[in-house]
Write a protein that holds these residues in place. Structure first.
Motif, PDB file in Angstrom:
ATOM      1  N   SER A  87      25.667   2.515  24.268  1.00  0.00           N
ATOM      2  CA  SER A  87      27.048   2.061  24.373  1.00  0.00           C
ATOM      3  C   SER A  87      27.068   0.687  25.023  1.00  0.00           C
ATOM      4  CB  SER A  87      27.869   3.021  25.242  1.00  0.00           C
ATOM      5  OG  SER A  87      28.043   4.246  24.593  1.00  0.00           O
ATOM      6  N   PRO A  88      27.896  -0.226  24.516  1.00  0.00           N
ATOM      7  CA  PRO A  88      27.969  -1.545  25.151  1.00  0.00           C
ATOM      8  C   PRO A  88      28.559  -1.445  26.559  1.00  0.00           C
ATOM      9  CG  PRO A  88      29.547  -1.372  23.343  1.00  0.00           C
ATOM     10  CD  PRO A  88      28.778  -0.106  23.366  1.00  0.00           C
ATOM     11  N   ILE A  89      27.883  -2.054  27.521  1.00  0.00           N
ATOM     12  CA  ILE A  89      28.404  -2.088  28.893  1.00  0.00           C
ATOM     13  C   ILE A  89      28.787  -3.504  29.311  1.00  0.00           C
ATOM     14  CG2 ILE A  89      27.250   0.014  29.689  1.00  0.00           C
ATOM     15  CD1 ILE A  89      25.152  -1.874  31.032  1.00  0.00           C
ATOM     16  N   GLU A  90      28.359  -4.493  28.516  1.00  0.00           N
ATOM     17  CA  GLU A  90      28.721  -5.880  28.813  1.00  0.00           C
ATOM     18  C   GLU A  90      28.665  -6.691  27.530  1.00  0.00           C
ATOM     19  OE1 GLU A  90      27.096  -7.749  32.444  1.00  0.00           O
ATOM     20  OE2 GLU A  90      26.421  -9.327  31.087  1.00  0.00           O
ATOM     21  N   GLU A 119      12.387   2.214  26.331  1.00  0.00           N
ATOM     22  CA  GLU A 119      11.287   3.081  25.894  1.00  0.00           C
ATOM     23  C   GLU A 119      11.765   4.351  25.198  1.00  0.00           C
ATOM     24  OE1 GLU A 119       7.540   3.287  27.945  1.00  0.00           O
ATOM     25  OE2 GLU A 119       8.354   1.992  29.508  1.00  0.00           O
ATOM     26  N   GLN A 120      13.050   4.669  25.302  1.00  0.00           N
ATOM     27  CA  GLN A 120      13.600   5.811  24.567  1.00  0.00           C
ATOM     28  C   GLN A 120      14.084   5.381  23.183  1.00  0.00           C
ATOM     29  OE1 GLN A 120      14.604   5.261  27.963  1.00  0.00           O
ATOM     30  NE2 GLN A 120      12.900   6.614  28.442  1.00  0.00           N
ATOM     31  N   ASP A 121      13.842   4.124  22.837  1.00  0.00           N
ATOM     32  CA  ASP A 121      14.201   3.530  21.552  1.00  0.00           C
ATOM     33  C   ASP A 121      15.706   3.323  21.393  1.00  0.00           C
ATOM     34  OD1 ASP A 121      13.203   2.284  19.243  1.00  0.00           O
ATOM     35  OD2 ASP A 121      13.723   4.015  18.011  1.00  0.00           O
ATOM     36  N   TYR A 122      16.417   3.256  22.520  1.00  0.00           N
ATOM     37  CA  TYR A 122      17.833   2.886  22.491  1.00  0.00           C
ATOM     38  C   TYR A 122      17.953   1.375  22.608  1.00  0.00           C
ATOM     39  CZ  TYR A 122      19.290   7.748  23.354  1.00  0.00           C
ATOM     40  OH  TYR A 122      19.516   9.093  23.266  1.00  0.00           O
TER      41      TYR A 122
END
Length: 135
Positions: free
Chosen positions: A68-71, A42-45
């Motif tokens: 940021s990629p976490i997986e 919902e924050q458009d991330y």
């Protein structure tokens, strides 16, 4: 997108009802997910990005936190195949696990918070072979 013969076609964009911000962008061919899939919070991330073939995950799946990629996972016909990597929100590698048809097969590597390799195990068809290779 549009509907042809009662089935979704083309690129579809879904929005959050309360904010009107984009929720997902999907591609359909003959009513089935095909191609790139993007999901947003919902924050458009960006929340996730994937590839589909005939409604099945097939390709790279990336999950994000704070953009940021976490997986990062590799899938073939909906099953993990290849290396699945997990990262801290500071973009440091935490773990890498090799898979074959959804089963751990190959190396499992663990890293400390600085990204230094601290443990490595070898698996064959889901069974651990031996002890930690890193001393």
């Amino acid at each position: 997108g549009f509907v042809r013969n009662g089935k979704k076609e083309g690129q579809w964009i879904e929005f959050f009802p309360n904010t009107k911000k984009r929720k997902s962008i999907t591609s359909y061919v003959n009513g089935r997910l095909n191609g790139h899939y993007f999901e947003f919070n919902e924050q458009d991330y960006m929340a996730s990005q994937a590839e589909f073939k005939n409604d099945v995950l097939d390709g790279v799946l990336i999950k994000f936190k704070f953009n940021s990629p976490i997986e990062i996972s590799n899938l073939k016909n909906g099953k993990l195949n290849g290396t699945k990597s997990t990262f801290s929100i500071y973009r440091k590698i935490e773990q890498e696990i090799d898979y074959k048809d959804d089963v751990i097969h190959g190396k499992m590597r663990h890293y400390d918070k600085e990204g230094k390799l601290i443990a490595e195990y070898i698996f064959e068809n889901g069974k651990k072979l031996g002890e930690n290779k890193i001393k």
